[in-house]
Motif scaffolding. Structure first.
Motif, mmCIF file in Angstrom:
data_model
loop_
_atom_site.group_PDB
_atom_site.id
_atom_site.type_symbol
_atom_site.label_atom_id
_atom_site.label_comp_id
_atom_site.label_asym_id
_atom_site.label_seq_id
_atom_site.Cartn_x
_atom_site.Cartn_y
_atom_site.Cartn_z
ATOM 1 N N ASN A 22 5.613 6.730 2.402
ATOM 2 C CA ASN A 22 6.504 5.734 2.976
ATOM 3 C C ASN A 22 7.918 6.200 2.626
ATOM 4 O O ASN A 22 8.285 6.284 1.454
ATOM 5 N N MET A 39 9.541 6.594 -5.614
ATOM 6 C CA MET A 39 8.110 6.894 -5.745
ATOM 7 C C MET A 39 7.871 8.367 -5.407
ATOM 8 O O MET A 39 7.300 8.727 -4.372
ATOM 9 N N HIS A 45 9.966 4.053 0.261
ATOM 10 C CA HIS A 45 9.421 4.028 -1.100
ATOM 11 C C HIS A 45 9.775 5.332 -1.822
ATOM 12 O O HIS A 45 10.149 5.333 -2.994
ATOM 13 N N CYS A 71 4.843 9.118 -2.556
ATOM 14 C CA CYS A 71 4.455 8.165 -1.514
ATOM 15 C C CYS A 71 5.092 8.621 -0.217
ATOM 16 O O CYS A 71 6.262 9.001 -0.185
ATOM 17 N N SER A 109 0.848 -1.189 0.000
ATOM 18 C CA SER A 109 0.000 0.000 0.000
ATOM 19 C C SER A 109 0.890 1.247 0.000
ATOM 20 O O SER A 109 2.026 1.215 0.474
ATOM 21 N N HIS A 110 0.355 2.330 -0.552
ATOM 22 C CA HIS A 110 1.118 3.568 -0.673
ATOM 23 C C HIS A 110 0.294 4.758 -0.194
ATOM 24 O O HIS A 110 -0.747 5.056 -0.774
ATOM 25 N N PRO A 111 0.746 5.439 0.868
ATOM 26 C CA PRO A 111 0.068 6.651 1.329
ATOM 27 C C PRO A 111 0.508 7.837 0.459
ATOM 28 O O PRO A 111 1.623 8.327 0.600
HETATM 29 CU CU CU Z 1 4.731 3.602 -1.129
#
Ligand code: CU
Length: 458
Positions: A440, A448, A443, A438, A386-388
């Motif tokens: 994270n 990202m 990430h 993202c 999952s990516h916030p």
């Molecule tokens: Cu992410």
């Protein structure tokens, strides 16, 4: 929304003038410093953001200016992003994008209307410093919260490791054996970093913060997920909570006893305290897919403090969008057609630990908008993590999840789980060059990260 936004802007013009008259007395000093905390009996030297008074982070009242001198007292360059605020582009704190980093011993100044109001936060946007706890609450208290007279409890959750962020990142990027690589392509990965502790206001449950509260009263929790790469499930136990805002923005009240909080998200919860509590009441955050948890204890007068284990009996579930689908914005964006829809594919995999954002099918392309447009971002997550997803300088509204249309929450980030398509819309009303990434940390560091750019902004 359109009308209220306009009235805010008019109000802020008057505030700019008022602030110019009283600048010297209103300006706050924030310092980036090193300090040592105790984590389960061992000293850890990490960073922090404090005012000259020693107060953690910054709390303003609705209508005040954000008027800050930021002093870098670290031995390394830094840059602080005011997460959830929508400042002018050059004050956004993203190094090399909105301004140069602040060198050791140097300072930078920021002045803009403190909007939008609500529970925001601040964190370093430089390198991997956020993992070293360079973050703090940034609260702009709503007029409604001030006049309610409710006691407010701010809790910031973080993930902690004895391993340096650089080593964590290096080990994530090491090539994986084939069996792990193939597993990673079919099964969702909940976590890629195993943390040594989770912290609530810098403390573990071995020595938690105990906060005195009124017996049988109501309090307002302001919960912040300031972790580098951990989604949490907030656990209220037997307490009845009512969600007031997400990411600082009001939603229709939602009754909850647990609530997901993805990386960088916030939630304000009104909490009714039982009349006869014999022991202090925990507010916990448990790591997604983990038994490890952190929390604070709310102590009504006369209640005993009982030990809460740092490891829960069962792990927190995968953080999904069940609650997101129930959220409805209390102050939605004005209804209007979308002028521009931008497809954004979230790409990558655990095996190679290379993550990306492909805009209009191309890595490295910015989202290009024109001032005044209503813009839709269509984020498709084909990966197994999952990516916030966070867009700087704007608040977006969630409008569709996997084909289900909704007048969802106004947010700043939306969690996009594996194999999910999420649509959000925003009004292009803040010209500049903005980070879109993202949240994270690893990430983002692994690619990202994209930008959103206005035509002719500079
Ligand atoms: Cu992410």
């Amino acid at each position: 929304m359109r009308l209220s936004r306009r009235s805010l802007l008019v109000g802020s013009t008057a505030l700019v003038m008022a602030s110019r008259a009283a600048r010297s007395s209103d300006r706050r000093v924030l310092r980036l410093e090193s300090r040592t905390i105790d984590v389960n009996g061992r000293p850890a030297t990490r960073y922090r953001v404090v005012q000259s008074s020693g107060a953690w982070g910054l709390t303003l009242d609705q209508g005040e200016m954000f008027d800050v001198r930021l002093e870098n007292r670290l031995s390394v360059p830094s840059s602080v992003h005011w997460h959830g605020m929508n400042p002018p582009w050059r004050q956004d704190g993203v190094p090399f994008l909105s301004a140069p980093p602040i060198a050791p011993g140097q300072a930078a100044e920021y002045t803009f209307p403190a909007v939008p109001v609500g529970t925001r936060w601040m964190h370093s946007h430089f390198g991997l410093q956020e993992q070293n706890l360079l973050a703090a609450p940034l609260i702009v208290r709503e007029q409604s919260a001030i006049s309610s007279g409710l006691q407010e409890v701010v809790v910031m959750f973080e993930d902690f490791s004895w391993t340096s962020p650089r080593e964590i990142f290096a080990s994530l990027r090491k090539p994986k054996p084939m069996n792990m690589a193939s597993m990673g392509s079919s099964v969702p990965d909940l976590n890629d970093v195993t943390y040594d502790a989770f912290l609530a206001n810098d403390r573990t449950l071995a020595d938690p913060q105990v906060i005195d509260v009124e017996k049988g009263g109501e309090i307002r929790l302001r919960l912040i997920n300031a972790a580098a790469s951990t989604n949490f499930m907030i656990e209220l136990g037997e307490l009845d909570g009512r969600v007031l805002t997400v990411d600082g923005n009001p939603v229709r009240p939602l009754e909850v006893r647990r609530f997901p909080l993805a990386v960088a998200q916030r939630v304000d919860i009104a909490l009714r305290l039982p009349a006869g509590a014999a022991t202090a009441l925990p507010v916990l955050a448990r790591g997604e897919g983990r038994r490890l948890q952190a929390g604070v204890l709310l102590r009504p007068a006369g209640a005993a403090v009982a030990k809460i284990p740092e490891t829960a009996a069962a792990p927190a579930p995968a953080i999904g969008l069940a609650e997101e689908l129930q959220l409805r914005a209390e102050a939605p964006l004005a209804a209007r057609p979308v002028d521009r829809s931008v497809p954004v594919d979230l790409t990558g995999d655990m095996a190679g630990y290379v993550w990306g954002m492909s805009v209009h099918g191309m890595e490295g392309l910015p989202v290009t908008v024109a001032k005044g447009e209503r813009v839709e971002l269509v984020m498709r997550n084909a990966t197994m993590m999952s990516h916030p997803m966070h867009l700087h300088g704007h608040s977006f509204q969630v409008t569709e999840i996997n084909g289900q249309v909704l007048a969802g929450a106004v947010r700043d980030p939306i969690l996009v789980p594996p194999r999910t398509t999420a649509k959000v819309v925003f009004d292009a009303d803040n010209p500049g060059l903005w980070a879109y990434h993202c949240h994270n940390l690893y990430h983002m560091a692994a690619g990202m990260f994209a930008t959103a750019v206005y035509r002719g902004f500079s």
